[in-house]
Scaffold this active site. Sequence first.
Site, PDB file in Angstrom:
ATOM      1  CB  SER A  83      46.986  43.798  32.000  1.00  0.00           C
ATOM      2  OG  SER A  83      45.965  44.816  32.838  1.00  0.00           O
ATOM      3  CE  LYS A  86      48.448  47.355  34.366  1.00  0.00           C
ATOM      4  NZ  LYS A  86      47.440  46.518  33.760  1.00  0.00           N
ATOM      5  CB  SER A 148      48.686  43.324  36.429  1.00  0.00           C
ATOM      6  OG  SER A 148      47.949  43.803  35.304  1.00  0.00           O
ATOM      7  CE  LYS A 250      51.358  43.051  33.513  1.00  0.00           C
ATOM      8  NZ  LYS A 250      50.027  42.155  33.906  1.00  0.00           N
TER       9      LYS A 250
END
Length: 408
Positions: A83, A86, A148, A250
Site C-alpha cells: 500500500s 498509494k 489505506s 504510509k
Amino acid sequence: MKFRFATGARARVFAAALAATSAVGLAFAQAPAPQPAAAAAPAAVAIPDAPEPAQSTAWLVMDYATGQVLAGENVDERVEPASITKVMTSYVIAAEIANGKVKPDDQVLMSERAWREGGARTDGSFSGFPVNQRAPLLDMEKGMAVQSGNDAAIALAEHVAGTQEAFADLMNSYAAKIGMKNSHFVNAHGLSAPEHYSTARDLALLGRAFVRDYPEAYAYNSIKEFTVNGITQPNRNLLLWRDPSVDGIKTGHHSGAGYCLMSSAKRGDQRLVAVVMGSTSERQRADDSLALLNWGFRFFETHKLYEPGKAVAQLKVWKGKADQVQLGVAQPLLVSVPRGRYADLKPAMEVPKSLVAPVAAGQEIGTVKVSLDGKVIAQAPLVAATAVEEAGFFKRLWDAFWMWWESD
C-alpha cells in the site's frame, strides 16, 4: 539537530578553499592551499553503525534535503511496495490537480469495480464509501491516505484517468520524472501483481518528492483517523502516536510484501525519510523505522555549501570581450555529513584546460566536487554566471598567439 547552512565566516572559508583548488589552464583542480597550523582538534568519535531492522527485505534512511542515503541494505533490489503504492497515487492526483486536470471538489464515483475489487468484502483495507454513490475527491483521497482504502484508490484512478490501467501509465510517467529508475506500477492500490514493483531507494525518492512538491496533499498522511459512512478507522502508522516529529508517510502490508513502512520526520530544520520493507509485524516495522530516524538525526547534519547567484570561482576566457568569467552553481549544493565533520570536507573543481569565447550565461563549464575521507559525497555542474561575447579580430588573433605559446 538543525539543518545548518554554511553562511557567514564558515561559507567564506569553504569558498576560499574551493578557490584555492582552481588554476587557469588546468584540467583538474590542485590541492587546497596549505593553511596555518592550528591547535589539534579532538579526534572524531566514530559513528556507530545504523540500527539494522530485526528482519526485512530492504531498508534505508535518507536525508530529505540532499537525497543522500545515510545507511541502508538492499536499497536497489526489487520489492513489492504494497500500500505504499498509494503514495504514488496521491502524488499523481496532486500533480493533476496542480495542472488543472481535476479539482478537489470533484464528485468521484465509487464504481462497481472499485467496490468489488477494493471494498469491505475483499478482505483488504477499505474506506467504506457506498457503491454507486459519489463523494468529494478530497474526502476520497483522505480515505485512501488515512484508511489505506483500496476501493478509494481505484475510484480515484478511474476518475483521474478513466481506468485504473490508464492511471498506472500516469504513475509510471511521474515516477520517471521523480527519478524512480527501478519501479513499475500496474495498479493504484498496491495489491500483489506481476510487474508491480519498486525499491527502497525509489520509494524514499517518492516520499521526498511528495513532501517537496505537494506539501498540502502530503499532510493528509499525518491525519490519525478518518470517518466514512459512520465508520471511523485509524491511521496504521503507529509512529504518528509515538513521536510528534513524525508526520507521515504510509504503511503497507500483504502476504507477499510483509509489513512495510515509509516514514518521515522533521526535527528543527532537518527532515529524514526512512523505508523498512518486509518486516514481521506492525509494531516491528514501527520500532525499526523510529530507530533509523533517531540514528540519522543524532549523527548527521546538513549544510548548504553554495547557492545560485554567488560566484564560486573564476576562469580565464580566451578570445572574448572579457578575460574572465565567474562560475557558480545553478541549484543549491547541499551535503549531509556526520556531525562535526564539516571542517573535513574537501572541495575541488574540474574545469577545461582552456575556455574560448563565446560563452553563454548558464553554460556548463565544469564540475565542483566535495569529498570526505577521499570519497565524493556531493557534486554539481559549474555554470557561467554571465555571457562572454566573442572579441574582435585583433583580440582573437592576439589570444590565439598566446594560446599557442602557452601550449608549447
